[in-house]
Design an enzyme around this catalytic site. Structure first.
Site, PDB file in Angstrom:
ATOM      1  N   ARG A   1     -12.760   0.641  -4.258  1.00  0.00           N
ATOM      2  CA  ARG A   1     -12.071   0.501  -3.216  1.00  0.00           C
ATOM      3  C   ARG A   1     -11.554   1.825  -2.758  1.00  0.00           C
ATOM      4  O   ARG A   1     -11.548   2.300  -1.533  1.00  0.00           O
ATOM      5  CB  ARG A   1     -11.021  -0.442  -3.068  1.00  0.00           C
ATOM      6  CG  ARG A   1     -10.401  -0.768  -1.695  1.00  0.00           C
ATOM      7  CD  ARG A   1      -9.519  -2.050  -1.763  1.00  0.00           C
ATOM      8  NE  ARG A   1      -9.251  -2.243  -0.403  1.00  0.00           N
ATOM      9  CZ  ARG A   1      -8.325  -1.708   0.479  1.00  0.00           C
ATOM     10  NH1 ARG A   1      -7.585  -0.856  -0.060  1.00  0.00           N
ATOM     11  NH2 ARG A   1      -8.192  -2.160   1.769  1.00  0.00           N
TER      12      ARG A   1
ATOM     13  N   CYS B   1       0.757  -1.265   0.228  1.00  0.00           N
ATOM     14  CA  CYS B   1      -0.015   0.055   0.081  1.00  0.00           C
ATOM     15  C   CYS B   1       0.994   1.211  -0.004  1.00  0.00           C
ATOM     16  O   CYS B   1       1.862   1.331   0.729  1.00  0.00           O
ATOM     17  CB  CYS B   1      -0.904  -0.080   1.168  1.00  0.00           C
ATOM     18  SG  CYS B   1      -1.965   1.250   1.273  1.00  0.00           S
TER      19      CYS B   1
HETATM   20  P1  RVP Z   1      -0.433  -6.993   3.913  1.00  0.00           P
HETATM   21  O1  RVP Z   1      -0.974  -8.087   5.107  1.00  0.00           O
HETATM   22  O2  RVP Z   1       0.264  -5.895   5.010  1.00  0.00           O
HETATM   23  O3  RVP Z   1      -0.071  -7.532   2.925  1.00  0.00           O
HETATM   24  O4  RVP Z   1      -1.829  -5.891   3.640  1.00  0.00           O
HETATM   25  C1  RVP Z   1      -3.062  -6.340   3.111  1.00  0.00           C
HETATM   26  C2  RVP Z   1      -4.014  -5.225   3.228  1.00  0.00           C
HETATM   27  O5  RVP Z   1      -3.445  -4.086   2.337  1.00  0.00           O
HETATM   28  C3  RVP Z   1      -5.319  -5.531   2.900  1.00  0.00           C
HETATM   29  O6  RVP Z   1      -6.291  -6.402   3.712  1.00  0.00           O
HETATM   30  C4  RVP Z   1      -5.968  -4.041   2.295  1.00  0.00           C
HETATM   31  O7  RVP Z   1      -6.527  -3.346   3.480  1.00  0.00           O
HETATM   32  C5  RVP Z   1      -4.707  -3.455   2.201  1.00  0.00           C
HETATM   33  N1  RVP Z   1      -4.634  -3.100   0.492  1.00  0.00           N
HETATM   34  C6  RVP Z   1      -4.847  -3.821  -0.318  1.00  0.00           C
HETATM   35  N2  RVP Z   1      -4.477  -3.309  -1.517  1.00  0.00           N
HETATM   36  C7  RVP Z   1      -4.008  -2.202  -1.192  1.00  0.00           C
HETATM   37  C8  RVP Z   1      -3.451  -1.214  -2.114  1.00  0.00           C
HETATM   38  O8  RVP Z   1      -3.455  -1.422  -3.254  1.00  0.00           O
HETATM   39  N3  RVP Z   1      -2.923  -0.072  -1.528  1.00  0.00           N
HETATM   40  N4  RVP Z   1      -3.780  -2.149   0.115  1.00  0.00           N
END
Ligand code: RVP
Length: 501
Positions: free
Chosen positions: A418, A319
Site C-alpha cells: 500500500r 493514519c
Molecule cells: P477512517 O475511516 O478515518 O478510519 O479512515 C480509513 C482510511 O484510512 C482507509 O480507508 C485508508 O484510506 C486509510 N488508512 C488505512 N490504513 C492506514 C494507515 O495505516 N495509515 N490509513
C-alpha cells in the site's frame, strides 16, 4: 520556485450546511440514497450502484467476508482487504458470493454414532441449538436426522446415549429441495409449523438449513445489494505488484469490483495496473484507483481508465502519513477540488467517474457534508471497525468495551504494497497506528441511526436525493468561535454522554 496553493487545507469540522426550503414531499421517508459506484456515460445509468453510499475500508481490521455480507445486506459494499494471501482473499470473496440470505450452511454437525455428551459440547462451543446429523458428520454429508433441544433432557438422559437413539430421523423430517427460493422455503416452514427446514439435494446430502427467524430478518433488509442472480455484491482490494496473479483468482471467485489500494495513487504503477487489467480481462471488469487529493491526480487516473477514483491522503483516523512524510491535504479541500475535476471531466468527455471520499469521517454530519461537497460515496474504516461484524477482537479496556482497529501502514498489518513507491519491498517506517475504538454493537442498528440522521439533514436542506444535495446544498465555513457554539455550551451537562465518534 515551488508552487503554493492559495487555499487552506480544510477538514469537515470547519463547515456547516445551511437549511433550504423543506417541501411537503421532502420528508425523510421519501429521500433516496442511491449512488453510482462506477463510471457511466452521459444519459446512461451506472452499471453498478450502491443503495446506501457507504463502502468499508480495505483493511484487515475492517473488511472480511462477515463485514461484506452484513454491509451488502444493508445496501453498501465492502472491499475485502488485500494484505493477505491471494487464496485466502479469494476464499473470502467466495464466501460472500455463495452466501444466500436465509440459507445457512450448517456448521454444527455430528454422526449418529456420536453421543449426547458430544451434542452438549458442540452446542456450547458453536452456540447452535440445531445440529445436523450426517453420515460423515460434515455440513454437506448425507442427511440422516437432526437434533434440537427438544430431543433430549440433559438432566435425565445418559450422556453416553448415542445420537441415533434420540435424533429426529430423516424419515420424520420435512425437507426442502435444493434450488427452492427463500419464499418457497418459508411457505413450507409456515405450513408445517417448523423452526428449521433442512434443504437437501437429490442424493439426500445436506446443503443448508433455513430458520424461521432468519427469514424474518431477510424481509427487514429492503436495501440489500445483490446481482441479477440474487447474490450479494462484493469488492476486493488489490495492489500494483501481484495483480497479474491476484486479479484472475478474485475474478474466478466472483468478485464484482476491485480497487487498487494505495496511500498515494498518483503513480504510473496504478496506470500500468489499470491498463493491464482492462486489456487482459475486458472493460466490463471494474477497478477503482487512488488515492489522490487534487485535480491532476484525478484526471490522471480517470484517463488511465479508473472506474472510480478515491480521494484522501493522511486523513484516516489511524493514519500518520502526514506526520511521517509531510504529504496530504485536508479532506474537505481535497474533495472539493476533485469533485470539480470530476465535473469538468464529465463536461469534456461525457463520462462520469464517481469519486469516493476515503477517511476522516468522525461525526455522522461529516458524511452529509462530504456528499454535499461532491463525494459520490464514502469509504470508512473507524466507523465500521466498531461493530460486531468487523473481524477484530472485542476487549474490555478501562471498564468499557472496545474493538481493536489498526492501520494498514502499522507494523501490525505490514501492508507494504500500500505504501510501495517501487524499490525495496520492506515497509521502512510506520504510516499507521494500532488502536482501540469504542464498541458500538450491530452494524444494522448503527447504520439505521446514521442513515436516519443523513435523511433528516437532507430534509432540512430541502433535497430529495444525493444529486440534488450535490447541486443545491449551501455550505458555509465556520469560525473557530462558532464551532464552540455548535456544542452544548454555557450549561452544566448532566449526563456525560459519549458521542458516536
Ligand atoms: P477512517 O475511516 O478515518 O478510519 O479512515 C480509513 C482510511 O484510512 C482507509 O480507508 C485508508 O484510506 C486509510 N488508512 C488505512 N490504513 C492506514 C494507515 O495505516 N495509515 N490509513
Amino acid at each position: 520556485m515551488a508552487k503554493y496553493l492559495e487555499d487552506i487545507s480544510r477538514t469537515f469540522s470547519e463547515y456547516l450546511l445551511i437549511p433550504g426550503l423543506t417541501t411537503h414531499e421532502c420528508s425523510p421517508s421519501n429521500i433516496l440514497l442511491k449512488a453510482p459506484l462506477v463510471k457511466f456515460r452521459k444519459g446512461e445509468q451506472a452499471p453498478i450502484s450502491l443503495n446506501v453510499p457507504f463502502v468499508s475500508a480495505i483493511m484487515q481490521s475492517v473488511s472480511d467476508h462477515n463485514m461484506a455480507i452484513a454491509l451488502a445486506r444493508n445496501g453498501g459494499l465492502s472491499f475485502i482487504f488485500g494484505s493477505q494471501a491471494i487464496e485466502s482473499q479469494a476464499e473470502m470473496v467466495r464466501k460472500v458470493k455463495t452466501y444466500k440470505a436465509g440459507f445457512v450452511v450448517s456448521n454444527a454437525n455430528l454422526t449418529p454414532d456420536h453421543t449426547l455428551r458430544n451434542v452438549i459440547e458442540l452446542k456450547e462451543r458453536s452456540g447452535h441449538g440445531t445440529i445436523g446429523i450426517t453420515e460423515d458428520g460434515t455440513s454437506q454429508g448425507k442427511l440422516l436426522g437432526i437434533v434440537t433441544g427438544r430431543d433430549y433432557r440433559v438432566t435425565r438422559d445418559d450422556p453416553d446415549k448415542k445420537v441415533k437413539e434420540f435424533m429426529t430421523p430423516f424419515s420424520k423430517l420435512i425437507t426442502g429441495e435444493f434450488g427452492i427460493s427463500i419464499t418457497e422455503a418459508n411457505d413450507i416452514i409456515w405450513e408445517h409449523k417448523l423452526n428449521c427446514l433442512p434443504i437437501i439435494d437429490k442424493e439426500q446430502n445436506l446443503k443448508y438449513f433455513v430458520f424461521r427467524k432468519d427469514y424474518e430478518n431477510h424481509k427487514e433488509n429492503p436495501n440489500e445489494l445483490s446481482d441479477d442472480n440474487m447474490k450479494l455484491l462484493v469488492g476486493a482490494g488489490i495492489n500494483t505488484r501481484d495483480y497479474k496473479e491476484r486479479v484472475p483468482r478474485l475474478l474466478e471467485a466472483g468478485v464484482d469490483i476491485m480497487c487498487i489500494d494505495s496511500s498515494d495513487g498518483f503513480s504510473e504503477y496504478q496506470k500500468d495496473t489499470l491498463h493491464y487489467i482492462k486489456s487482459a480481462f475486458g472493460e466490463h471488469v471494474k477497478v477503482g484507483a487512488g488515492n489522490v487529493v487534487d485535480r491532476d491526480g484525478f484526471i490522471y487516473l480517470a484517463e488511465a481508465g479508473a472506474d472510480f477514483v478515491k480521494v484522501g491522503v493522511g486523513g484516516g483516523s489511524i493514519c500518520i502519513t502526514r506526520e511521517q512524510k509531510g504529504i496530504g491535504r485536508g479532506q474537505a479541500t481535497a474533495l472539493i477540488e476533485v469533485a470539480a475535476a470530476r465535473d469538468e471531466y464529465f463536461e469534456k468527455t461525457g463520462i462520469y467517474v464517481p469519486i469516493c471520499s476515503d477517511g476522516g469521517i468522525v461525526q455522522d454530519y461529516h458524511m452529509v457534508l462530504a456528499l454535499a461537497m461532491g463525494a459520490d460515496f464514502l469509504m470508512m474504516g473507524r466507523y465500521f471497525a466498531r461493530f460486531d461484524e468487523s473481524p477484530t477482537r472485542k476487549l474490555m479496556v478501562n471498564g468499557n468495551y472496545m474493538k481493536e482497529y489498526w492501520g494498514e501502514g502499522s507494523n501490525r498489518a505490514r501492508n507494504w504494497q500500500r505504501y510501495d513507491m517501487g524499490g525495496s519491498e520492506n515497509l521502512k517506517f510506520e504510516e499507521g497506528v494500532d488502536s482501540f475504538v469504542p464498541y458500538a454493537g450491530k452494524l444494522k442498528d448503527n447504520l439505521n441511526i446514521t442513515l436516519g440522521k443523513i435523511k433528516s439533514t437532507m430534509s432540512s436542506c430541502g433535497v430529495m436525493d444525493l444529486n440534488d444535495l450535490k447541486r443545491n446544498a449551501k455550505i458555509t465555513l465556520v469560525s473557530s468561535t462558532s464551532i464552540i457554539e455548535g456544542g452544548a455550551h454555557d450549561v452544566v451537562v448532566k449526563d456525560n454522554r459519549s458521542t458516536n465518534g
